[in-house]
Design a protein around this motif. Structure first.
Motif, short mmCIF file in Angstrom:
data_model
loop_
_atom_site.label_atom_id
_atom_site.label_comp_id
_atom_site.label_asym_id
_atom_site.label_seq_id
_atom_site.Cartn_x
_atom_site.Cartn_y
_atom_site.Cartn_z
N ARG A 232 44.00 42.29 58.60
CA ARG A 232 44.92 41.27 58.11
C ARG A 232 44.72 41.08 56.61
N GLU A 233 45.78 41.01 55.87
CA GLU A 233 45.69 40.82 54.42
C GLU A 233 45.23 39.39 54.09
N GLU A 234 44.41 39.27 53.01
CA GLU A 234 43.83 37.98 52.60
C GLU A 234 44.81 37.23 51.69
N THR A 235 44.93 35.93 51.92
CA THR A 235 45.85 35.14 51.09
C THR A 235 45.20 34.83 49.75
N GLU A 236 46.00 34.31 48.84
CA GLU A 236 45.49 34.01 47.48
C GLU A 236 44.49 32.87 47.50
N ALA A 237 44.74 31.85 48.33
CA ALA A 237 43.81 30.71 48.41
C ALA A 237 42.47 31.15 48.98
N GLU A 238 42.53 32.03 50.02
CA GLU A 238 41.28 32.51 50.61
C GLU A 238 40.52 33.38 49.61
N GLU A 239 41.24 34.12 48.80
CA GLU A 239 40.57 34.96 47.82
C GLU A 239 39.88 34.10 46.76
N GLN A 240 40.56 33.03 46.30
CA GLN A 240 39.95 32.13 45.31
C GLN A 240 38.71 31.44 45.86
#
Length: 269
Positions: A232-240
């Motif tokens: 599953r691709e990681e969202t921007e908030a999860e990456e931050q």
């Protein structure tokens, strides 16, 4: 005039000369003899001691035909049709005679036929060699009293049969085997069943010991396949958040290292 002649021409001619007034030409033409020969019969120079045979009683000539010939000298006698049907007697074929000097070679010939032409039936071997069925069975089972000394020999070379007879029996046996195979195939197609193992497996292969190749056996992966892992691709908030946590860990490690250095310096002083 018919091409058929009486069974005993001279005896018939003797009777016609003695009992009719037919001319020599008519008698000679009917009996298939020469005119001079018939004249010699009349003179007693030919066919002396031959008893005349009545063609009327034997059914070869009728009284009316003789009367016509006596009235008209130019009339040719016609042999009568045989109204009696003689049944044809079928003589049973006698066993083949084998000379005494060759009889000891028959077991060797039987052994040669069993080895080289196993499609032959026992009755065919009996016709070729002149042996008996118990002898054939004993040679086949190796229970013959002289089985240890038997040597296969061609019956044609031994003079027990001719090559023509042997070829005829072999061809007959080949046609019989081919016919039986076709009948078995038709019966198998009609019943919808498979052919027996003896016909589909070569004779030198044991069907019990035949092993299947490894490709035919199912592997463990085929029986229990693994479920593929889904990414599953990681969202921007999860990456931050992940980056922020990493930075905190790095700062905590750097602060722990500075405190350790300070403690060591105090101890040295």
């Amino acid at each position: 005039m018919s091409d058929r002649k009486p069974l005993m021409p001279k005896a018939t001619a003797v009777w016609l000369v003695d009992n009719t007034s037919l001319t020599f030409e008519q008698i000679a033409e009917f009996c298939g003899l020469h005119n001079l020969e018939v004249k010699g019969i009349a003179d007693g120079d030919v066919a002396q001691g031959i008893k005349g045979m009545d063609p009327i009683t034997s059914g070869q000539l009728t009284r009316d035909e003789i009367a016509k010939g006596e009235e008209d000298q130019s009339h040719s006698l016609e042999i009568a049709d045989n109204t009696i049907e003689v049944p044809q007697t079928t003589r049973k074929r006698a066993p083949r005679y084998t000379p005494v000097s060759r009889r000891q070679d028959r077991p060797n010939a039987v052994l040669w036929l069993l080895r080289n032409h196993d499609e032959l039936k026992d009755s065919q071997i009996i016709r070729l060699v002149g042996t008996t069925k118990p002898t054939i069975q004993q040679i086949r089972d190796r229970t013959h009293w002289n089985s240890a000394a038997l040597q296969p020999q061609d019956p044609v070379t031994l003079g027990l049969c001719t090559q023509i007879d042997l070829d005829a029996e072999v061809q007959k046996a080949a046609r019989r085997v081919e016919r039986e195979q076709k009948q078995a195939e038709r019966a198998a197609r009609k019943s919808g069943t498979l052919l027996p193992t003896e016909e589909t497996t070569p004779p030198d292969v044991d069907p019990v010991k035949v092993e299947k190749p490894e490709a035919e056996y199912p592997s463990a992966e085929i029986l229990s396949p693994k479920e593929p892992t889904q990414t599953r691709e990681e969202t921007e908030a999860e990456e931050q958040e992940r980056v922020f946590q990493k930075l905190q860990e790095m700062s905590a490690e750097s602060s722990d290292g500075a405190d350790g250095d300070a403690d060591t310096s105090d101890k040295t002083t």
